[in-house]
Design a protein around this motif. Structure first.
Motif, PDB file in Angstrom:
ATOM      1  N   ASP A 152      16.210   0.131  -3.551  1.00 15.62           N
ATOM      2  CA  ASP A 152      17.040  -0.951  -3.033  1.00 15.62           C
ATOM      3  C   ASP A 152      16.269  -1.792  -2.019  1.00 15.62           C
ATOM      4  OD1 ASP A 152      19.197   0.138  -4.503  1.00 15.62           O
ATOM      5  OD2 ASP A 152      19.723   1.458  -2.829  1.00 15.62           O
ATOM      6  N   LEU A 153      15.563  -1.116  -1.132  1.00 13.53           N
ATOM      7  CA  LEU A 153      14.828  -1.814  -0.086  1.00 13.53           C
ATOM      8  C   LEU A 153      13.696  -2.647  -0.672  1.00 13.53           C
ATOM      9  CD1 LEU A 153      14.203  -2.430   2.856  1.00 13.53           C
ATOM     10  CD2 LEU A 153      12.945  -0.264   2.970  1.00 13.53           C
ATOM     11  N   VAL A 154      12.979  -2.088  -1.623  1.00  7.93           N
ATOM     12  CA  VAL A 154      11.860  -2.822  -2.214  1.00  7.93           C
ATOM     13  C   VAL A 154      12.368  -4.061  -2.958  1.00  7.93           C
ATOM     14  CG1 VAL A 154       9.994  -2.703  -3.920  1.00  7.93           C
ATOM     15  CG2 VAL A 154      10.367  -0.801  -2.335  1.00  7.93           C
ATOM     16  N   HIS A 155      13.479  -3.916  -3.667  1.00  6.19           N
ATOM     17  CA  HIS A 155      14.059  -5.076  -4.346  1.00  6.19           C
ATOM     18  C   HIS A 155      14.472  -6.135  -3.325  1.00  6.19           C
ATOM     19  CE1 HIS A 155      17.015  -7.511  -6.558  1.00  6.19           C
ATOM     20  NE2 HIS A 155      16.325  -7.177  -7.638  1.00  6.19           N
ATOM     21  N   HIS A 156      15.093  -5.718  -2.225  1.00  7.69           N
ATOM     22  CA  HIS A 156      15.480  -6.649  -1.168  1.00  7.69           C
ATOM     23  C   HIS A 156      14.261  -7.398  -0.635  1.00  7.69           C
ATOM     24  CE1 HIS A 156      17.340  -8.197   2.512  1.00  7.69           C
ATOM     25  NE2 HIS A 156      16.311  -7.689   3.159  1.00  7.69           N
ATOM     26  N   CYS A 157      13.162  -6.687  -0.423  1.00  7.22           N
ATOM     27  CA  CYS A 157      11.958  -7.324   0.112  1.00  7.22           C
ATOM     28  C   CYS A 157      11.339  -8.285  -0.900  1.00  7.22           C
ATOM     29  CB  CYS A 157      10.952  -6.263   0.548  1.00  7.22           C
ATOM     30  SG  CYS A 157      11.467  -5.381   2.041  1.00  7.22           S
ATOM     31  N   ALA A 158      11.455  -7.964  -2.189  1.00  6.74           N
ATOM     32  CA  ALA A 158      11.001  -8.905  -3.210  1.00  6.74           C
ATOM     33  C   ALA A 158      11.817 -10.188  -3.146  1.00  6.74           C
ATOM     34  CB  ALA A 158      11.105  -8.273  -4.598  1.00  6.74           C
ATOM     35  N   MET A 159      13.127 -10.055  -2.917  1.00  6.10           N
ATOM     36  CA  MET A 159      13.976 -11.235  -2.821  1.00  6.10           C
ATOM     37  C   MET A 159      13.670 -12.033  -1.554  1.00  6.10           C
ATOM     38  SD  MET A 159      15.653 -11.371  -5.611  1.00  6.10           S
ATOM     39  CE  MET A 159      14.074 -10.736  -6.269  1.00  6.10           C
ATOM     40  N   ALA A 165       9.154  -1.256 -12.710  1.00  2.00           N
ATOM     41  CA  ALA A 165       9.601  -2.647 -12.790  1.00  2.00           C
ATOM     42  C   ALA A 165       9.957  -3.177 -11.406  1.00  2.00           C
ATOM     43  CB  ALA A 165      10.795  -2.764 -13.727  1.00  2.00           C
ATOM     44  N   VAL A 166      10.609  -2.340 -10.592  1.00  2.00           N
ATOM     45  CA  VAL A 166      10.942  -2.754  -9.223  1.00  2.00           C
ATOM     46  C   VAL A 166       9.666  -2.986  -8.422  1.00  2.00           C
ATOM     47  CG1 VAL A 166      12.137  -2.115  -7.093  1.00  2.00           C
ATOM     48  CG2 VAL A 166      13.105  -1.468  -9.307  1.00  2.00           C
ATOM     49  N   ARG A 167       8.740  -2.058  -8.541  1.00  2.00           N
ATOM     50  CA  ARG A 167       7.480  -2.164  -7.803  1.00  2.00           C
ATOM     51  C   ARG A 167       6.693  -3.400  -8.230  1.00  2.00           C
ATOM     52  NH1 ARG A 167       4.203   3.256  -7.556  1.00  2.00           N
ATOM     53  NH2 ARG A 167       4.519   3.091  -9.807  1.00  2.00           N
ATOM     54  N   SER A 195      11.080   7.074  -5.223  1.00  2.00           N
ATOM     55  CA  SER A 195      11.819   5.812  -5.184  1.00  2.00           C
ATOM     56  C   SER A 195      13.300   6.004  -4.904  1.00  2.00           C
ATOM     57  CB  SER A 195      11.637   5.050  -6.504  1.00  2.00           C
ATOM     58  OG  SER A 195      12.408   5.625  -7.551  1.00  2.00           O
ATOM     59  N   TRP A 196      13.786   7.244  -5.031  1.00  2.00           N
ATOM     60  CA  TRP A 196      15.189   7.534  -4.742  1.00  2.00           C
ATOM     61  C   TRP A 196      15.388   8.033  -3.311  1.00  2.00           C
ATOM     62  CZ3 TRP A 196      18.398   5.509  -8.041  1.00  2.00           C
ATOM     63  CH2 TRP A 196      18.023   5.380  -9.377  1.00  2.00           C
ATOM     64  N   ALA A 197      14.318   8.133  -2.541  1.00  3.29           N
ATOM     65  CA  ALA A 197      14.420   8.615  -1.163  1.00  3.29           C
ATOM     66  C   ALA A 197      15.224   7.648  -0.303  1.00  3.29           C
ATOM     67  CB  ALA A 197      13.029   8.812  -0.568  1.00  3.29           C
ATOM     68  N   ALA A 198      15.854   8.196   0.720  1.00  7.53           N
ATOM     69  CA  ALA A 198      16.579   7.353   1.676  1.00  7.53           C
ATOM     70  C   ALA A 198      15.589   6.543   2.507  1.00  7.53           C
ATOM     71  CB  ALA A 198      17.432   8.227   2.587  1.00  7.53           C
ATOM     72  N   ALA A 253       0.821  -1.207   0.000  1.00  8.59           N
ATOM     73  CA  ALA A 253       0.000   0.000   0.000  1.00  8.59           C
ATOM     74  C   ALA A 253       0.855   1.258   0.000  1.00  8.59           C
ATOM     75  CB  ALA A 253      -0.938   0.000   1.202  1.00  8.59           C
ATOM     76  N   VAL A 254       2.038   1.188   0.616  1.00 10.79           N
ATOM     77  CA  VAL A 254       2.949   2.331   0.580  1.00 10.79           C
ATOM     78  C   VAL A 254       3.451   2.549  -0.839  1.00 10.79           C
ATOM     79  CG1 VAL A 254       5.130   3.274   1.433  1.00 10.79           C
ATOM     80  CG2 VAL A 254       3.674   1.940   2.966  1.00 10.79           C
ATOM     81  N   LEU A 255       3.791   1.479  -1.519  1.00 15.27           N
ATOM     82  CA  LEU A 255       4.337   1.580  -2.866  1.00 15.27           C
ATOM     83  C   LEU A 255       3.344   2.180  -3.845  1.00 15.27           C
ATOM     84  CD1 LEU A 255       6.191  -1.843  -3.190  1.00 15.27           C
ATOM     85  CD2 LEU A 255       6.927   0.271  -2.059  1.00 15.27           C
TER      86      LEU A 255
END
Length: 226
Positions: A45-52, A106-108, A32-35, A22-24
């Motif tokens: 980076d974080l979203v990709h990590h969570c997908a993995m 694509a990341v989302r 998407s470039w925010a810290a 829901a955040v995404l």
């Protein structure tokens, strides 16, 4: 068909992933470039990590074993946070992997697709049995707890610099509280919310001087994992 005896913790995974997603939904390319709350990681980076991590769950749910479990929902986390060099290497790998998907959509979509498949697998997996993941053997219920805890804690990281974004699922935060309490072997301070305990228990917030004084030697055991 759905299993006649699905794990009740499948609901935790569904709620944690739904809240994270829901955040995404409300984030654009600039966002998407925010810290985030993870050192060196942007939202991408974080979203990709969570997908993995969702992929980890999918693989584990389809890797049954008759071996005896050697970790549970709490002790699984004892391997995390004790090796700074390994943590730094993990951060670098995540950034490199996420950079291979230059388009935010694509990341989302990778997260949405993986999370959706994970939730489906969790809801259709029976509650019994054990699986392999990260070099350990866990009961299915304990695996699902680790997935919900991971998504919930990283949800806090995700929204750290995104004012107005929705927070984690309440049952996800309650599960984080349960796991941290088991690891700490004591109850958190009475006035602590589930979110505050999640932050201090995983090193995402510092204890105040009064909190440290009230906890005494127990303060030195924090964070319990990171």
């Amino acid at each position: 068909m759905t299993s006649r005896n699905p794990s009740p913790r499948a609901d935790l995974v569904r709620d944690a992933c739904t809240a994270f997603g829901a955040v995404l939904d409300g984030l654009g390319d600039d966002d998407s470039w925010a810290a985030t709350g993870c050192t060196g990681w942007s939202v991408r980076d974080l979203v990709h990590h969570c997908a993995m991590d969702g992929l980890r769950g999918l693989v584990a749910l389809h890797t049954p074993t008759t071996a005896r479990p050697d970790r549970d929902a709490a002790t699984y986390w004892t391997d995390w946070g004790g090796d700074p060099e390994a943590a730094a290497e993990s951060r670098r790998r995540a950034r490199v992997a996420a950079s291979m998907l230059p388009d935010w959509d694509a990341v989302r979509e990778l997260y949405r697709g993986t999370a959706g498949a994970l939730v489906h697998a969790a809801e259709h997996r029976g509650s019994g049995g054990a699986v392999r993941t990260d070099g350990h053997v866990l009961r299915v219920e304990d695996l699902l707890s680790t997935l919900a805890v991971e998504a919930t804690v990283h949800h806090l990281d995700l929204i750290q610099h995104l004012d107005g974004s929705p927070g984690p699922a309440a049952d996800g935060l309650a599960e984080v509280r349960r796991v941290l309490t088991d690891l700490w072997e004591r109850e958190p301070l009475e006035h602590w919310s589930d979110e505050h305990f999640a932050r201090v228990g995983t090193g995402r917030a510092e204890l105040s001087a009064p909190e440290r004084a009230e906890l005494g030697a127990y303060a030195d055991l924090l964070p319990l994992f990171s």
